[in-house]
Write a protein that holds these residues in place. Sequence first.
Motif, PDB file in Angstrom:
ATOM      1  N   LEU A   6     -25.181  -8.062 -31.613  1.00 25.99           N
ATOM      2  CA  LEU A   6     -24.492  -6.961 -30.941  1.00 25.99           C
ATOM      3  C   LEU A   6     -25.237  -5.640 -31.084  1.00 25.99           C
ATOM      4  CD1 LEU A   6     -20.745  -7.722 -31.764  1.00 25.99           C
ATOM      5  CD2 LEU A   6     -21.968  -8.079 -29.611  1.00 25.99           C
ATOM      6  N   LYS A   7     -25.890  -5.434 -32.240  1.00 30.88           N
ATOM      7  CA  LYS A   7     -26.652  -4.194 -32.402  1.00 30.88           C
ATOM      8  C   LYS A   7     -27.801  -4.154 -31.414  1.00 30.88           C
ATOM      9  CE  LYS A   7     -27.475  -2.278 -36.383  1.00 30.88           C
ATOM     10  NZ  LYS A   7     -28.020  -1.963 -37.735  1.00 30.88           N
ATOM     11  N   ALA A   8     -28.506  -5.271 -31.273  1.00 28.67           N
ATOM     12  CA  ALA A   8     -29.618  -5.320 -30.325  1.00 28.67           C
ATOM     13  C   ALA A   8     -29.103  -5.128 -28.900  1.00 28.67           C
ATOM     14  CB  ALA A   8     -30.356  -6.650 -30.446  1.00 28.67           C
ATOM     15  N   THR A   9     -27.934  -5.691 -28.597  1.00 32.78           N
ATOM     16  CA  THR A   9     -27.360  -5.534 -27.266  1.00 32.78           C
ATOM     17  C   THR A   9     -26.996  -4.080 -27.010  1.00 32.78           C
ATOM     18  OG1 THR A   9     -26.450  -7.771 -27.425  1.00 32.78           O
ATOM     19  CG2 THR A   9     -25.545  -6.348 -25.721  1.00 32.78           C
ATOM     20  N   GLU A  10     -26.476  -3.400 -28.029  1.00 32.94           N
ATOM     21  CA  GLU A  10     -26.157  -1.982 -27.885  1.00 32.94           C
ATOM     22  C   GLU A  10     -27.430  -1.169 -27.629  1.00 32.94           C
ATOM     23  OE1 GLU A  10     -24.004   1.637 -30.414  1.00 32.94           O
ATOM     24  OE2 GLU A  10     -24.604  -0.235 -31.412  1.00 32.94           O
ATOM     25  N   TYR A  11     -28.500  -1.474 -28.346  1.00 32.80           N
ATOM     26  CA  TYR A  11     -29.757  -0.754 -28.149  1.00 32.80           C
ATOM     27  C   TYR A  11     -30.312  -1.025 -26.749  1.00 32.80           C
ATOM     28  CZ  TYR A  11     -30.097   0.468 -33.127  1.00 32.80           C
ATOM     29  OH  TYR A  11     -29.888   1.002 -34.371  1.00 32.80           O
ATOM     30  N   PHE A  12     -30.215  -2.285 -26.313  1.00 34.88           N
ATOM     31  CA  PHE A  12     -30.680  -2.627 -24.970  1.00 34.88           C
ATOM     32  C   PHE A  12     -29.904  -1.835 -23.914  1.00 34.88           C
ATOM     33  CE2 PHE A  12     -29.254  -5.124 -21.305  1.00 34.88           C
ATOM     34  CZ  PHE A  12     -30.431  -5.170 -20.563  1.00 34.88           C
ATOM     35  N   GLU A  13     -28.597  -1.766 -24.055  1.00 34.45           N
ATOM     36  CA  GLU A  13     -27.769  -1.055 -23.073  1.00 34.45           C
ATOM     37  C   GLU A  13     -28.155   0.416 -23.005  1.00 34.45           C
ATOM     38  OE1 GLU A  13     -24.505   1.336 -21.501  1.00 34.45           O
ATOM     39  OE2 GLU A  13     -25.224   1.343 -23.594  1.00 34.45           O
ATOM     40  N   ALA A  34     -37.409   1.404 -34.196  1.00 29.78           N
ATOM     41  CA  ALA A  34     -36.246   0.568 -34.483  1.00 29.78           C
ATOM     42  C   ALA A  34     -35.648   0.035 -33.189  1.00 29.78           C
ATOM     43  CB  ALA A  34     -35.200   1.370 -35.259  1.00 29.78           C
ATOM     44  N   VAL A  35     -35.619   0.869 -32.154  1.00 28.84           N
ATOM     45  CA  VAL A  35     -35.099   0.436 -30.858  1.00 28.84           C
ATOM     46  C   VAL A  35     -35.991  -0.653 -30.279  1.00 28.84           C
ATOM     47  CG1 VAL A  35     -34.580   1.152 -28.497  1.00 28.84           C
ATOM     48  CG2 VAL A  35     -33.995   2.660 -30.408  1.00 28.84           C
ATOM     49  N   SER A  36     -37.306  -0.427 -30.323  1.00 31.20           N
ATOM     50  CA  SER A  36     -38.244  -1.412 -29.774  1.00 31.20           C
ATOM     51  C   SER A  36     -38.127  -2.752 -30.482  1.00 31.20           C
ATOM     52  CB  SER A  36     -39.671  -0.878 -29.887  1.00 31.20           C
ATOM     53  OG  SER A  36     -39.829   0.303 -29.106  1.00 31.20           O
ATOM     54  N   GLN A  37     -37.979  -2.715 -31.804  1.00 27.60           N
ATOM     55  CA  GLN A  37     -37.842  -3.956 -32.566  1.00 27.60           C
ATOM     56  C   GLN A  37     -36.579  -4.720 -32.162  1.00 27.60           C
ATOM     57  OE1 GLN A  37     -38.005  -2.888 -36.696  1.00 27.60           O
ATOM     58  NE2 GLN A  37     -40.137  -2.187 -36.610  1.00 27.60           N
ATOM     59  N   GLN A  38     -35.486  -4.008 -31.948  1.00 33.08           N
ATOM     60  CA  GLN A  38     -34.241  -4.662 -31.551  1.00 33.08           C
ATOM     61  C   GLN A  38     -34.372  -5.271 -30.153  1.00 33.08           C
ATOM     62  OE1 GLN A  38     -31.568  -5.322 -33.253  1.00 33.08           O
ATOM     63  NE2 GLN A  38     -32.000  -4.145 -35.105  1.00 33.08           N
ATOM     64  N   ILE A  39     -35.036  -4.593 -29.248  1.00 28.72           N
ATOM     65  CA  ILE A  39     -35.218  -5.126 -27.894  1.00 28.72           C
ATOM     66  C   ILE A  39     -36.078  -6.381 -27.941  1.00 28.72           C
ATOM     67  CG2 ILE A  39     -36.138  -4.671 -25.601  1.00 28.72           C
ATOM     68  CD1 ILE A  39     -33.605  -3.117 -26.256  1.00 28.72           C
ATOM     69  N   THR A  40     -37.154  -6.329 -28.727  1.00 29.97           N
ATOM     70  CA  THR A  40     -38.041  -7.494 -28.858  1.00 29.97           C
ATOM     71  C   THR A  40     -37.276  -8.680 -29.439  1.00 29.97           C
ATOM     72  OG1 THR A  40     -39.972  -6.063 -29.171  1.00 29.97           O
ATOM     73  CG2 THR A  40     -40.156  -8.346 -29.927  1.00 29.97           C
ATOM     74  N   LEU A  50     -36.590  -8.819 -20.679  1.00 32.64           N
ATOM     75  CA  LEU A  50     -35.539  -7.945 -20.160  1.00 32.64           C
ATOM     76  C   LEU A  50     -36.105  -6.707 -19.462  1.00 32.64           C
ATOM     77  CD1 LEU A  50     -33.110  -8.112 -23.224  1.00 32.64           C
ATOM     78  CD2 LEU A  50     -32.941  -9.381 -21.078  1.00 32.64           C
ATOM     79  N   PHE A  51     -37.316  -6.301 -19.849  1.00 30.45           N
ATOM     80  CA  PHE A  51     -37.963  -5.144 -19.233  1.00 30.45           C
ATOM     81  C   PHE A  51     -39.398  -5.513 -18.878  1.00 30.45           C
ATOM     82  CE2 PHE A  51     -34.835  -3.193 -22.116  1.00 30.45           C
ATOM     83  CZ  PHE A  51     -34.204  -2.293 -21.277  1.00 30.45           C
ATOM     84  N   ARG A  52     -39.900  -4.814 -17.896  1.00 33.54           N
ATOM     85  CA  ARG A  52     -41.337  -4.829 -17.640  1.00 33.54           C
ATOM     86  C   ARG A  52     -41.782  -3.378 -17.510  1.00 33.54           C
ATOM     87  NH1 ARG A  52     -39.206  -6.216 -12.537  1.00 33.54           N
ATOM     88  NH2 ARG A  52     -39.854  -4.773 -10.872  1.00 33.54           N
ATOM     89  N   ARG A  53     -43.006  -3.149 -17.928  1.00 32.59           N
ATOM     90  CA  ARG A  53     -43.514  -1.777 -17.927  1.00 32.59           C
ATOM     91  C   ARG A  53     -44.284  -1.537 -16.638  1.00 32.59           C
ATOM     92  NH1 ARG A  53     -43.871   2.018 -21.678  1.00 32.59           N
ATOM     93  NH2 ARG A  53     -43.225   0.564 -23.319  1.00 32.59           N
ATOM     94  N   GLU A  54     -43.916  -0.479 -15.917  1.00 36.70           N
ATOM     95  CA  GLU A  54     -44.601  -0.082 -14.694  1.00 36.70           C
ATOM     96  C   GLU A  54     -44.942   1.398 -14.786  1.00 36.70           C
ATOM     97  OE1 GLU A  54     -42.324  -0.923 -11.238  1.00 36.70           O
ATOM     98  OE2 GLU A  54     -42.418  -3.113 -11.475  1.00 36.70           O
ATOM     99  N   LYS A  55     -46.261   1.663 -14.921  1.00 42.83           N
ATOM    100  CA  LYS A  55     -46.740   3.049 -14.971  1.00 42.83           C
ATOM    101  C   LYS A  55     -45.969   3.870 -16.002  1.00 42.83           C
ATOM    102  CE  LYS A  55     -48.235   3.069 -10.147  1.00 42.83           C
ATOM    103  NZ  LYS A  55     -48.118   3.717  -8.830  1.00 42.83           N
ATOM    104  N   ARG A  56     -45.973   3.330 -17.224  1.00 39.05           N
ATOM    105  CA  ARG A  56     -45.385   4.010 -18.378  1.00 39.05           C
ATOM    106  C   ARG A  56     -43.861   4.147 -18.264  1.00 39.05           C
ATOM    107  NH1 ARG A  56     -49.159   9.157 -19.620  1.00 39.05           N
ATOM    108  NH2 ARG A  56     -48.055   8.984 -21.615  1.00 39.05           N
ATOM    109  N   ARG A  57     -43.266   3.328 -17.380  1.00 37.26           N
ATOM    110  CA  ARG A  57     -41.808   3.288 -17.230  1.00 37.26           C
ATOM    111  C   ARG A  57     -41.309   1.891 -17.530  1.00 37.26           C
ATOM    112  NH1 ARG A  57     -40.402   3.285 -12.367  1.00 37.26           N
ATOM    113  NH2 ARG A  57     -38.187   3.767 -12.753  1.00 37.26           N
TER     114      ARG A  57
END
Length: 328
Positions: A6-13, A34-40, A50-57
Amino acid sequence: MRDLNLKATEYFEAVARLGTVTKAAEELAVSPSAVSQQITGLEAQLGVRLFRREKRRLVLTLDGDRLFQTVTQAFGAIRNARSAISHQQDRRNLLIRVSPSFGVRWLGPRTFSFASENPEWNIRIDATPDFTAFQSESVDLDLRYGLGTWSGLTVTPIMHDQVLPLCSPGYLAELRGISDDPVEQLRHARLIDSVKMLFRWDLWLAANRVDIPEVEYPFRFDRSSMSIELAKQGGGIALDSVTLCLGELQRGELVPFSTRWPVLDFPAYWFVCPPRHMNRRIVKRFSDWLARACAEHDEAARWYLTGQGCVLREGAPTELIDVKPWGL
């Protein structure tokens, strides 16, 4: 749900909603790493990107968007609920439980008077026929209808009730067209039975020595407000409470059926709470306000009834329940 982080889900949201890891970290009061680690970790747990990086976004993938649409609604609802609870805790609340007809017809129209004197308080009125179980419910006080026999509680009489047969002027004229004798009129009348009243037609007829061979009730209601409304429309005679319909009587929408018999006048409404609740400032303040409002109402009711030629018969309710004659 036990497997979902749930913590990782909160960070993802937060990242998906705000668009960057940095903004999400600021909102969550954690570091960007810490956010990046939870998303990974969440991506590894779900087995998808869940994400892809496009031009630093960071842009949501199809799977990421599907997850975001669900969790953002869930977390939004949680945030709204938390905000509402916090706001409610910031305000002071007075919770009153009251019988439905008394709440609608008497207390409700007067609530703003008390609220205007105490604007810092929220007033909640729970209209129900059930009495409060104070040992398990967070209710400040009850306004009860009855005989006042509740042990272990502070029980204070606040207002008498005046009970008599009531009907519309039109229906009374109709009955008088049948006979000049009120007893004979009753034999031809439609009697409206308020089943929650302390004193119903069978008791009233017996104690007043009115003989009706076969008493029938074409209408029975478990709310006095319904009986009063039907009587006002000309549906019959209601044996009911002046407390609940003084306005209709003063406006001439209802009238006493007859002054031949005395009006029952007895303590029927009670302020009830555990003794410790009287130490609460708002409960004491409401009690004082209620006493003034009830005294004003009692005076107005007695003024009306005596002005109509009615005689009030005071007596202990237990005496009346014994079906003793109510002779003057």
